[in-house]
Design a protein around this motif. Structure first.
Motif, mmCIF file in Angstrom:
data_model
loop_
_atom_site.group_PDB
_atom_site.id
_atom_site.type_symbol
_atom_site.label_atom_id
_atom_site.label_comp_id
_atom_site.label_asym_id
_atom_site.label_seq_id
_atom_site.Cartn_x
_atom_site.Cartn_y
_atom_site.Cartn_z
ATOM 1 N N ILE A 79 0.934 -1.098 0.023
ATOM 2 C CA ILE A 79 -0.005 -0.102 -0.109
ATOM 3 C C ILE A 79 0.722 1.280 -0.056
ATOM 4 O O ILE A 79 0.314 2.420 -0.308
ATOM 5 N N LYS A 80 2.119 1.228 0.318
ATOM 6 C CA LYS A 80 3.039 2.485 0.539
ATOM 7 C C LYS A 80 4.367 1.786 0.702
ATOM 8 O O LYS A 80 4.790 0.917 0.908
ATOM 9 N N ILE A 101 -2.145 7.701 6.558
ATOM 10 C CA ILE A 101 -3.394 8.338 6.616
ATOM 11 C C ILE A 101 -4.707 8.033 5.968
ATOM 12 O O ILE A 101 -5.544 7.963 6.750
ATOM 13 N N ASP A 102 -4.458 7.625 4.629
ATOM 14 C CA ASP A 102 -5.509 7.247 3.983
ATOM 15 C C ASP A 102 -6.014 5.913 4.105
ATOM 16 O O ASP A 102 -6.905 5.189 3.412
ATOM 17 N N GLU A 103 -5.165 5.016 4.748
ATOM 18 C CA GLU A 103 -5.566 3.356 4.925
ATOM 19 C C GLU A 103 -6.709 3.194 5.661
ATOM 20 O O GLU A 103 -6.707 3.529 6.825
ATOM 21 N N LYS A 104 -7.513 2.557 5.111
ATOM 22 C CA LYS A 104 -8.843 2.337 5.804
ATOM 23 C C LYS A 104 -8.804 1.059 6.755
ATOM 24 O O LYS A 104 -9.526 0.716 7.625
ATOM 25 N N HIS A 105 -7.828 0.068 6.487
ATOM 26 C CA HIS A 105 -7.736 -1.287 7.012
ATOM 27 C C HIS A 105 -7.185 -0.907 8.366
ATOM 28 O O HIS A 105 -6.350 0.016 8.715
ATOM 29 N N LEU A 106 -7.396 -1.559 9.338
ATOM 30 C CA LEU A 106 -7.157 -1.513 10.963
ATOM 31 C C LEU A 106 -5.878 -2.088 11.086
ATOM 32 O O LEU A 106 -5.090 -1.718 12.228
#
Lengths: 268, 266
Positions: A79-80, A101-106
């Protein structure tokens, strides 16, 4: 003689061509554990970064070096990626959540690759590896709660990461030597450091009767991880057995008080 | 190698160790047994061992302060599980049949808890270390702030029961300066307060000894135990994978031994 041979063959079923970590492709490929990040809600994750290579310098050179961090979501998708500059011999405690910051997974995994590889590593045919220290703050904790890395899970060559874990021929049990109790809550995180999708079974066992209380199944992609909680209808003490074809399905255990407030994290 | 499980001690905390009589995997130990729960300690001349109970297969037992009121103060307390009875008194650290596993090690839960609610633990085991060895350790764990207090818990175990006095050097991360020299005693759990050593938050703590090996544990408490955090460092050999990693480790230790000799000269 025959007895020893049979013993060796039996052990070989569990050890032959089943290393904890394969050798990286090139001697200068750095290695990292797949560490676990958690963020949003109650969580903050930190990692203590320092330039391992500079420890091997007699003179204590003071140039800056870069460290690459690659982040994956729980499905194992990258993801990054970022680079962080480090002064020699400096300890930099970075907040992992600030990169997500934009990651929705926990939760998910990340790897830390060092670029400063002293010549002595190739002299001894060794690979530099990061197995360092992740720490977590939960809710209003004042302390960072530390857990050390444990696996040599992933390497990188020409900017492409590749996994080093092997799969077992036979299903293995990892029996967590820890007393679980219904007075506390637990979460167990397992990382898949192999190139194959892994099925993992968490069996909760009654300590008094040795009977299974409940079983939970998960499937984990390469580079990814799963989170299993201890929310089961049971009052008393129990233990956990994790079955999979991972060579060592060693979980990170997050532990919370229910009757009294505390938080702790440790390697299983 | 016979495993011991130390019982931890730290200011404002009680130590506990939970021993487990089931192997950590399904393939390295084929037959398990009921076992004795032992407490072993040194009086400076002999190793002493007392059986405090027995443990059936698949059972666990939490050893806490109430089990240890027969011990002299300040002893390093080592628990163990043995199939046979260990000698009550011995000249070298006693051992029994090896039930060791490798993937992972057969471990116990070693922890600290405070009356203010904090509790922390890790999964660990320990063995006797060579008397002529040294350690080098890099630790980022030092947490500083209001109401935080940090300690190094240095566990030394040797085969001989003697108490030797020696030193631990706290170095800066460049190896240019000794931040502090602190006394250590073998076969003790040495507790050293870290807050007064002069390290800044961005500085690594480097630990160096010359003739003692041990396990360095770092403990931080918030408000004397409302929260507790505990972790051990990896030995520097874990910076390397495959190859002659112990050769590399030796070279690293030589680099830092030279740095220490040079500081002492200036």
């Amino acid at each position: 003689m025959l007895k020893t041979l049979i013993k060796k063959i039996k052990r070989g079923l569990w050890t032959f061509k089943q290393p904890l970590s394969a050798k990286p492709t090139n001697l200068n490929d750095p290695v990292s554990d797949l560490f676990v990040w958690r963020h949003l809600g109650d969580w903050k994750t930190y990692f203590d970064l320092y330039d391992i290579g500079s420890f091997y310098s007699q003179t204590g050179a003071k140039d800056k070096m870069n460290v690459k961090i690659i982040f994956y979501n729980p499905l194992g998708q990258k993801i990054k990626e970022c680079e962080i500059s480090l002064k020699h011999n400096q300890n930099k405690c970075i907040e992992i959540s600030s990169f997500l910051i934009d990651e929705k997974h926990l939760f998910g995994t990340f790897a830390v690759f060092h670029s400063n590889i002293p010549e002595s590593f190739s002299k001894y045919n060794s690979y530099i590896t990061e197995r360092g220290y992740t720490s977590y703050k939960y809710q209003n904790n004042q302390l960072r709660h530390y857990v050390h890395g444990n696996s040599d899970a992933v390497s990188i060559s020409n900017n492409l990461s590749y996994l080093l874990g092997a799969s077992s021929f036979l299903k293995r049990e990892y029996r967590l030597q820890f007393n679980l109790t219904s007075a506390e809550k637990y979460e167990f995180l397992i990382v898949n450091y192999t190139t194959k999708k892994q099925k993992v079974t968490f069996a909760f066992i009654d300590i008094t009767t040795n009977n299974k209380i409940t079983v939970k199944d998960y499937s984990i992609n390469p580079n990814g991880c799963c989170l299993c909680d201890s929310l089961i209808k049971y009052d008393g003490n129990f233990r956990l057995v994790i079955s999979s074809t991972l060579i060592m399905a060693r979980p990170i255990v997050f532990r919370y008080g229910q009757k009294r407030s505390f938080f702790d994290v440790f390697h299983g | 190698m016979f495993n011991f499980y130390p019982i931890l001690r730290a200011p404002n905390c009680n130590g506990f160790t939970v021993v487990h009589n089931y192997p950590p995997n399904n393939w390295e130990i084929k037959k398990n047994f009921d076992k004795y729960i032992n407490i072993t300690w040194s009086d400076g001349f002999k190793w002493n061992t007392k059986i405090i109970g027995t443990l059936g297969k698949n059972k666990s037992y939490k050893i806490n302060e109430n089990d240890l009121n027969f011990l002299p103060n300040h002893s390093l307390v080592l628990s163990s599980l043995s199939i046979n009875k260990l000698p009550t008194i011995s000249d070298i650290l006693p051992e029994d049949i090896d039930m060791k596993t490798n993937m992972p090690e057969w471990r116990a839960t070693l922890g600290l808890e405070s009356k203010l609610g904090g509790t922390t633990s890790f999964q660990g085991e320990a063995h006797a270390f060579p008397a002529n060895g040294s350690i080098l350790s890099f630790a980022p764990f030092f947490q500083q702030g209001k109401d935080l207090s940090s300690y190094l818990l240095f566990i030394s175990i040797e085969k001989s029961p003697l108490f030797r006095n020696t030193s631990l050097f706290f170095l800066d991360a460049y190896g240019d300066k000794i931040m502090k020299k602190k006394p250590l005693i073998t076969n003790h759990l040495n507790v050293i307060k870290l807050d007064e050593l002069g390290y800044k938050p961005s500085e690594l703590i480097v630990l160096k000894t010359e003739n003692i090996v041990g396990i360095p544990l770092f403990m931080t408490a918030y408000k004397k135990g409302k929260e507790l955090s505990l972790e051990h460092t990896h030995p520097p050999a874990s910076f390397a994978l495959h190859g002659n990693r112990w050769g590399l480790h030796k070279e690293l230790k030589e680099i830092w031994s030279t740095k220490l000799i040079n500081i002492k000269k200036t």
